[in-house]
Design a protein around this motif. Structure first.
Motif, PDB file in Angstrom:
ATOM      1  N   SER A   1       9.794  63.597  62.082  1.00 14.99           N
ATOM      2  CA  SER A   1      10.175  62.432  61.284  1.00 14.99           C
ATOM      3  C   SER A   1       9.255  61.255  61.587  1.00 14.99           C
ATOM      4  CB  SER A   1      11.648  62.072  61.494  1.00 14.99           C
ATOM      5  OG  SER A   1      11.953  61.979  62.846  1.00 14.99           O
ATOM      6  N   PHE A   2       8.816  61.156  62.826  1.00 12.47           N
ATOM      7  CA  PHE A   2       7.860  60.091  63.169  1.00 12.47           C
ATOM      8  C   PHE A   2       6.573  60.260  62.361  1.00 12.47           C
ATOM      9  CE2 PHE A   2       5.045  57.490  65.635  1.00 12.47           C
ATOM     10  CZ  PHE A   2       5.858  56.548  66.242  1.00 12.47           C
TER      11      PHE A   2
ATOM     12  N   GLN B   1       6.168  61.927  59.624  1.00 11.92           N
ATOM     13  CA  GLN B   1       6.419  61.754  58.203  1.00 11.92           C
ATOM     14  C   GLN B   1       6.446  60.277  57.837  1.00 11.92           C
ATOM     15  OE1 GLN B   1       8.964  64.676  56.289  1.00 11.92           O
ATOM     16  NE2 GLN B   1      10.263  63.011  55.594  1.00 11.92           N
ATOM     17  N   ARG B   2       7.005  59.485  58.743  1.00 17.58           N
ATOM     18  CA  ARG B   2       7.136  58.055  58.482  1.00 17.58           C
ATOM     19  C   ARG B   2       5.779  57.376  58.561  1.00 17.58           C
ATOM     20  NH1 ARG B   2      10.190  56.394  62.871  1.00 17.58           N
ATOM     21  NH2 ARG B   2      11.621  58.044  62.237  1.00 17.58           N
ATOM     22  N   ASP B   3       4.856  57.911  59.326  1.00 20.91           N
ATOM     23  CA  ASP B   3       3.603  57.219  59.593  1.00 20.91           C
ATOM     24  C   ASP B   3       2.401  58.103  59.306  1.00 20.91           C
ATOM     25  OD1 ASP B   3       2.046  55.153  60.300  1.00 20.91           O
ATOM     26  OD2 ASP B   3       2.951  54.831  62.254  1.00 20.91           O
ATOM     27  N   ARG B   4       2.415  58.619  58.124  1.00 15.39           N
ATOM     28  CA  ARG B   4       1.384  59.551  57.703  1.00 15.39           C
ATOM     29  C   ARG B   4      -0.048  59.057  57.915  1.00 15.39           C
ATOM     30  NH1 ARG B   4       1.880  63.366  52.728  1.00 15.39           N
ATOM     31  NH2 ARG B   4      -0.292  63.961  52.412  1.00 15.39           N
TER      32      ARG B   4
ATOM     33  N   TYR C   1      12.438  67.478  65.799  1.00 16.05           N
ATOM     34  CA  TYR C   1      12.871  66.598  64.713  1.00 16.05           C
ATOM     35  C   TYR C   1      12.301  65.200  64.879  1.00 16.05           C
ATOM     36  CZ  TYR C   1      15.895  69.838  62.272  1.00 16.05           C
ATOM     37  OH  TYR C   1      16.357  70.882  61.513  1.00 16.05           O
TER      38      TYR C   1
ATOM     39  N   LYS D   1       0.168  53.795  69.336  1.00 11.91           N
ATOM     40  CA  LYS D   1       1.082  54.652  68.571  1.00 11.91           C
ATOM     41  C   LYS D   1       1.494  55.883  69.367  1.00 11.91           C
ATOM     42  CE  LYS D   1       2.176  53.133  64.465  1.00 11.91           C
ATOM     43  NZ  LYS D   1       1.177  52.849  63.456  1.00 11.91           N
TER      44      LYS D   1
ATOM     45  N   SER E   1       8.963  67.611  52.111  1.00 13.25           N
ATOM     46  CA  SER E   1       9.356  66.923  53.335  1.00 13.25           C
ATOM     47  C   SER E   1       8.907  67.713  54.557  1.00 13.25           C
ATOM     48  CB  SER E   1      10.868  66.769  53.346  1.00 13.25           C
ATOM     49  OG  SER E   1      11.369  66.837  54.666  1.00 13.25           O
TER      50      SER E   1
ATOM     51  N   SER F   1      -2.998  47.062  61.909  1.00 10.41           N
ATOM     52  CA  SER F   1      -2.386  47.678  60.739  1.00 10.41           C
ATOM     53  C   SER F   1      -3.393  47.854  59.598  1.00 10.41           C
ATOM     54  CB  SER F   1      -1.185  46.831  60.329  1.00 10.41           C
ATOM     55  OG  SER F   1      -0.966  46.928  58.960  1.00 10.41           O
TER      56      SER F   1
END
Lengths: 209, 209
Positions: A100-101, A103-106, A96, A69, A186, A21
């Motif tokens: 969204s994946f 977007q969540r984990d830029r 989608y 990932k 978004s 991380s």
DNA sequence: TCCATTTTTGAATTTTTATTCAATTTTTGA
DNA sequence: TCAAAAATTGAATAAAAATTCAAAAATGGA
């Protein structure tokens, strides 16, 4: 998630995840060559040498990050494909899911997008190959959906592989744009536009022959 | 091309071009970090130190290469845009122009494709910025054509910027695929497919609402 | 508590290359 | 032909960072 492991093992995996991380953030900010093991170690609150107890080296750390990932997204996408949906429905729900994946984990996708195109590794490096294979697998799955759509008469007669390329191209382009821009809007909100261009094209209906 | 230069200057430019051409091959094969000044010098049949009489350093050499080639395509594209064609005609001729240029100069585009996505440089490096600006300019020009097409009622009402992104996405995807594959087929031959997906979409006409 | 075992540490080592520069070669113009 | 100027050279330098490893710290069982 991890079942039947003793505490030792669990703690080991937690620390390993912590390092990954920290690496994700550093790599996302500075790229592979711009990042140093020292900085990653500092950020993960470990001594430099400790990283080498968890990973063979810098490359291994880097690819483990990507591989895990990408594996995660791949599993999700596969599950979506197994659902009983129409070809268009499958493509839409995969879209989608991906957006969204991402977007969540830029942070992560900043790395991924910037390295999917690094030939030296993709082609020569053992670890790089593994990641590239997953991309190929995704493309093949997509091709399969396209073929199905053609057979059902829902899509035009066209090489399904070309169709798949066209689709990922449009998606990547919007993802790239979103990642490059300072992140105001978004990404998921672009899904209808993507679907629209890919399925209906941009030519005005008025003019259609 | 170079007018009114004395022999000295002409010879200097020829040698400079020779170095760039050697660098192109090395960079294309091994990427920026995988290439060494020694190897480039050897390939260009110069001593290592000589390269520094023509370029400030490795980065300068690298970006000069990209900047000059991108500038060349950009000029060609601009000329195409100035012709009096319909929006679709402009897009089509730009597409053919690009694809044949890329096909002719595969080595270079291996570099370009693989680095357009390197954020660290694109954003931080002075030279990287210059290259990125040209890409942005191309995108804007394309957007302008899209806007024109919409106004003339030939294209759908849709954000012209999104349209431009969709288009370059499809193109890039086919280019990427072509560069990655061992080079059996003709890239230019994909132009009709690209036009077709982008303008007409892939949904079957039978089903159209 | 004690000591054997495991884990962590970060300074020292090693490797790799970009860059420099004094010496050499080539070119130039008289 | 010759010497001054320009260009070339590649070995030496310097810097950066990945990796190693001996020493220190933490852990765990008796």
């Amino acid at each position: 998630m991890e079942r039947g492991l003793n505490r030792k093992r669990r703690e080991y995996l937690t620390r390993r995840a912590d390092i990954l991380s920290a690496a994700e953030k550093v790599f996302a900010a500075k790229g592979f060559f711009g990042s140093t093991m020292d900085e990653i170690a500092k950020r993960a609150e470990f001594g430099t040498g400790s990283l080498y107890k968890y990973f063979r080296g810098k490359k291994d750390l880097y690819f483990s990050l990507i591989d895990e990932k990408v594996g995660e997204v791949t599993r999700l996408l596969r599950a979506e494909l197994d659902k009983d949906l129409s070809p268009i429905g499958k493509i839409e729900s995969m879209l989608y899911l991906q957006l969204s994946f991402i977007q969540r984990d830029r942070d992560f996708f900043k790395i991924y997008v910037s390295d999917r195109t690094r030939f030296e590794w993709t082609i020569k490096d053992e670890l790089g190959k593994r990641v590239h294979k997953k991309f190929i697998a995704y493309l093949s799955a997509l091709e399969e959906v396209m073929r199905d759509g053609i057979e059902r008469g829902q899509f035009k007669e066209m090489d399904p592989r070309d169709m798949a390329h066209g689709f990922v191209g449009i998606v990547n382009s919007f993802v790239f744009e979103w990642i490059m821009s300072p992140g105001a809007y978004s990404l998921v909100s672009k899904a209808p536009t993507i679907m629209n261009i890919f399925f209906e094209g941009v030519r005005s209906l008025k003019e259609r022959r």
